[in-house]
Design an enzyme around this catalytic site. Sequence first.
Site, PDB file in Angstrom:
ATOM      1  N   GLU A 109       0.864  -1.099   0.148  1.00 47.61           N
ATOM      2  CA  GLU A 109       0.011   0.058  -0.065  1.00 47.61           C
ATOM      3  C   GLU A 109       1.089   1.104  -0.161  1.00 47.61           C
ATOM      4  O   GLU A 109       0.854   2.110   0.852  1.00 47.61           O
ATOM      5  CB  GLU A 109      -1.131   0.052   1.259  1.00 47.61           C
ATOM      6  CG  GLU A 109      -2.084  -1.111   0.960  1.00 47.61           C
ATOM      7  CD  GLU A 109      -3.030  -0.895   1.933  1.00 47.61           C
ATOM      8  OE1 GLU A 109      -3.389  -0.101   2.838  1.00 47.61           O
ATOM      9  OE2 GLU A 109      -4.152  -1.933   1.736  1.00 47.61           O
ATOM     10  N   GLU A 169      -5.135  -8.786  -0.365  1.00 48.59           N
ATOM     11  CA  GLU A 169      -6.107  -8.553   0.977  1.00 48.59           C
ATOM     12  C   GLU A 169      -7.360  -8.386   0.543  1.00 48.59           C
ATOM     13  O   GLU A 169      -7.779  -7.473  -0.432  1.00 48.59           O
ATOM     14  CB  GLU A 169      -5.651  -7.295   1.395  1.00 48.59           C
ATOM     15  CG  GLU A 169      -4.317  -7.202   2.175  1.00 48.59           C
ATOM     16  CD  GLU A 169      -3.849  -6.016   3.025  1.00 48.59           C
ATOM     17  OE1 GLU A 169      -4.775  -5.386   3.457  1.00 48.59           O
ATOM     18  OE2 GLU A 169      -2.442  -5.689   3.111  1.00 48.59           O
TER      19      GLU A 169
END
Length: 500
Positions: free
Chosen positions: A173, A304
């Site tokens: 991220e 995820e």
Amino acid sequence: MAKLYVNAKNRLGKINKEIYGHFSEHLGRCIYEGIYVGENSNIPNVNGMRTDVVEALKKLNIPVLRWPGGCFADEYHWKDGIGPKEKRKKMINTHWGGVVEDNSFGTHEFFELIKQLGCDAYINGNLGSGTVQEMSEWVEYMTFNGISPMADLRKENGNEEPWEVKYFGVGNENWGCGGNMRPEHYGNEYRRYQTYVRNYDPKKPIYKIACGANIDDYLWTEGVLATCTDTYGRKAKDFMNGLSLHYYTVPGTWEKKGSATDFDEKTYYVTLKKTLYMDTLIKNHGAIMDKYDPDKKIGLIIDEWGNWFDVEPGTNPGFLYQQNTMRDAIVAGINLNLFNKHCDRVKMANIAQMVNVLQSVILTDGDQMLLTPTYHVFDMYKYHQDAELLESSIDTEMIGLEDDNMVPNLCESVSIDKDGIINITITNLSATESYPVESIILEKVVNSVNAEIVTGNMKDYNDFDNTEKVMKESFNDINVNGNSLSFTIPACSVLHIAVK
Ligand code: AHR
């Protein structure tokens, strides 16, 4: 009667077993308590890993485990987690609850865990706050079989032989917690860092995963792939094997996500509708990837995914502990069917997270453990691992309570394994209605059929007073007539049929 057609002769590609992967972060009670209790714990363990949890996870044939984060990965300095435990640095886990991280679970403990689980390692490196040298040395420490400073250090710490790192993530991220970068900046950093993720064993090349987009940030996907394409004729596939995507199902807003257990039928359908958005995301990111990588050499790695609700009342907000109902089972069934159907591009997926965090397959409380409805879905879907996707289609009708939150009532995916067994998984999204289904298997002589199901009220869940409210049960009400199977799929259920 909904018709389900399966064409046993039309094989559409391999469903990578890694689609059934998991994710474990240093977050809340996932690693500590949930998996690792230490050698001196009263909870039965082998080398610190709790036996009950490991034994339950082994039954799922977990193919790959991602570690150590998540946002934690870009603040993790691996050298803090090696050597004698009493000398390991204690730090604050700034992202997750501000608790002390004593680094007692580090690289050696992770490889012990995956040895016990019998799965592959997906290590996520630190690009956000770590150096190129630090990342490069971690790879050397783990994988170099020879004489070198890092290999020698590993040996000093008790591991003569290197481990295999099958997958390595270069940052996490990085558009957010991993450094707040813009895609071009990350793309350049990615190119630099990945250069030093060396393949010390040419027979076991590391599958490098670049940080991909948050939900529908298509500019990120475009920007990273464009930056990894250059005037020397090098393409993105020359720098990366995989590009990630993160998408969580959040029924409400990020500020008020909604309760895991206390929800109405309207919220149930909103949750399913938002889950189905995964299909759009895979198609749209996939279309951009097709532009830069028409041969589909780069895997879309959905490392995820899962439901993200408000934490259970009274628990640390930074620990992301939530219960898991039949709604979660339906969400798992939908997502896994979608991943199977997109197996030409989706090469790995990792549910967040394995134990005690977000949509977990296992919850623990002290020395107690329970299996969630999501666990049972993984247990039924494991037969798709490394099987070949078959052409299939099912008749659907739109259901729901509000015009803009309608969903198809059924979804399915079908595969054939190496022994010729066809595995059909069907999810009934309706909270209240059962449906008659006729499944016609073309190009196959049906000898026998075996089925199992997870079903219940949308709000049913297992807790430590009743760990068996939602269980996998056998499903015997299938009428076989030649190559036609007729049955009624109960409301709110996930069904697995094995056809021999
Ligand atoms: O899974 C919880 C967090 O969600 C991860 O640390 C991060 O990558 C994502 O935002």
